[in-house]
Design a protein around this motif. Sequence first.
Motif, PDB file in Angstrom:
ATOM      1  N   SER A  84     -12.315  -8.741  -1.095  1.00 18.64           N
ATOM      2  CA  SER A  84     -12.247  -7.573  -1.965  1.00 18.64           C
ATOM      3  C   SER A  84     -11.518  -7.916  -3.257  1.00 18.64           C
ATOM      4  O   SER A  84     -10.489  -8.579  -3.241  1.00 18.64           O
ATOM      5  CB  SER A  84     -11.525  -6.417  -1.260  1.00 18.64           C
ATOM      6  OG  SER A  84     -12.206  -6.031  -0.093  1.00 18.64           O
ATOM      7  N   VAL A  91      -2.501 -11.224  -1.190  1.00 21.80           N
ATOM      8  CA  VAL A  91      -3.505 -11.392  -2.239  1.00 21.80           C
ATOM      9  C   VAL A  91      -3.389 -12.798  -2.816  1.00 21.80           C
ATOM     10  O   VAL A  91      -2.349 -13.453  -2.711  1.00 21.80           O
ATOM     11  CB  VAL A  91      -3.341 -10.344  -3.368  1.00 21.80           C
ATOM     12  CG1 VAL A  91      -3.585  -8.941  -2.854  1.00 21.80           C
ATOM     13  CG2 VAL A  91      -1.963 -10.460  -4.014  1.00 21.80           C
ATOM     14  N   MET A 111      -8.047  -9.893  -2.393  1.00 27.93           N
ATOM     15  CA  MET A 111      -7.317  -9.668  -1.151  1.00 27.93           C
ATOM     16  C   MET A 111      -7.660 -10.759  -0.152  1.00 27.93           C
ATOM     17  O   MET A 111      -8.833 -11.058   0.076  1.00 27.93           O
ATOM     18  CB  MET A 111      -7.657  -8.285  -0.589  1.00 27.93           C
ATOM     19  CG  MET A 111      -7.262  -7.142  -1.510  1.00 27.93           C
ATOM     20  SD  MET A 111      -7.807  -5.519  -0.933  1.00 27.93           S
ATOM     21  CE  MET A 111      -6.910  -5.399   0.622  1.00 27.93           C
ATOM     22  N   SER A 134       0.835  -1.193   0.000  1.00 28.23           N
ATOM     23  CA  SER A 134       0.000   0.000   0.000  1.00 28.23           C
ATOM     24  C   SER A 134       0.874   1.248   0.000  1.00 28.23           C
ATOM     25  O   SER A 134       2.102   1.176   0.029  1.00 28.23           O
ATOM     26  CB  SER A 134      -0.928  -0.012   1.223  1.00 28.23           C
ATOM     27  OG  SER A 134      -0.157  -0.031   2.415  1.00 28.23           O
ATOM     28  N   PHE A 190      -9.101  -6.954  -5.880  1.00 26.44           N
ATOM     29  CA  PHE A 190      -8.010  -5.986  -5.956  1.00 26.44           C
ATOM     30  C   PHE A 190      -7.721  -5.576  -7.397  1.00 26.44           C
ATOM     31  O   PHE A 190      -7.518  -4.403  -7.694  1.00 26.44           O
ATOM     32  CB  PHE A 190      -6.746  -6.577  -5.315  1.00 26.44           C
ATOM     33  CG  PHE A 190      -5.566  -5.652  -5.350  1.00 26.44           C
ATOM     34  CD1 PHE A 190      -5.461  -4.619  -4.448  1.00 26.44           C
ATOM     35  CD2 PHE A 190      -4.574  -5.814  -6.305  1.00 26.44           C
ATOM     36  CE1 PHE A 190      -4.373  -3.748  -4.491  1.00 26.44           C
ATOM     37  CE2 PHE A 190      -3.491  -4.954  -6.352  1.00 26.44           C
ATOM     38  CZ  PHE A 190      -3.383  -3.919  -5.436  1.00 26.44           C
ATOM     39  N   GLU A 191      -7.706  -6.545  -8.321  1.00 21.49           N
ATOM     40  CA  GLU A 191      -7.374  -6.233  -9.709  1.00 21.49           C
ATOM     41  C   GLU A 191      -7.968  -7.282 -10.633  1.00 21.49           C
ATOM     42  O   GLU A 191      -8.110  -8.445 -10.268  1.00 21.49           O
ATOM     43  CB  GLU A 191      -5.849  -6.182  -9.897  1.00 21.49           C
ATOM     44  CG  GLU A 191      -5.390  -5.753 -11.274  1.00 21.49           C
ATOM     45  CD  GLU A 191      -3.882  -5.715 -11.393  1.00 21.49           C
ATOM     46  OE1 GLU A 191      -3.390  -5.460 -12.505  1.00 21.49           O
ATOM     47  OE2 GLU A 191      -3.203  -5.946 -10.372  1.00 21.49           O
TER      48      GLU A 191
END
Length: 198
Positions: free
Chosen positions: A160, A26, A174, A18, A162-163
């Motif tokens: 979540s 992840v 995540m 981050s 993430f990408e």
Amino acid sequence: MANIGCPVEKLGMSQVFSNDGSSIPVTVLRVLDSEICSMKTHEKHGYSAAVLKYKFGKKLKLKELRFLSNLHSYKVGDKVDASSFKGCSFIDVSGSSIGKGFAGSMKRHNFAGLEASHGVSVSHRSHGSTGNRAYPGRVFKGKKMSGHMGDRNVTSQNLSVFEIDEELGLLVVMGSVPGHRHSLLFVTDSVKKPFLNA
């Protein structure tokens, strides 16, 4: 249009950093190209579901996904791939957990064990008593004891996204998901946070 859900292959775990330098674990998932080969409706079958056809390894498999509120948006022949997760913030990932074989009660059920002091003779990792007195004179079913650990269907909820890499067909979420590397998992929209996936 919300995602209908699809099978994925777990490629492994990694980490991202981050802005403040903290590490975020992840999991990288490869979305298997799927196609809707059949639809089931309340009028004909008594429930709503979509049957997906996909290939995992050398085998062609089918997967039925039930309890979908957005089935009217899909039809037979529609493709499901990584692009289907656009706009999806949270997902649920289901699959078989890693088998641990035969395990003792402390490892299997997180028991504390008995005291590790004087007076406890060769019973430090014991689970304690298992039954009562003459009545009922047996051990109740479901008692937390030693036995087979793992290899059960587990769902990791509210992960979540993430990408999303549409070119490579990758989905990065995540946190951790059940199963070992290259295991087959199933991804669906989060059932506990539907308002964030609209």
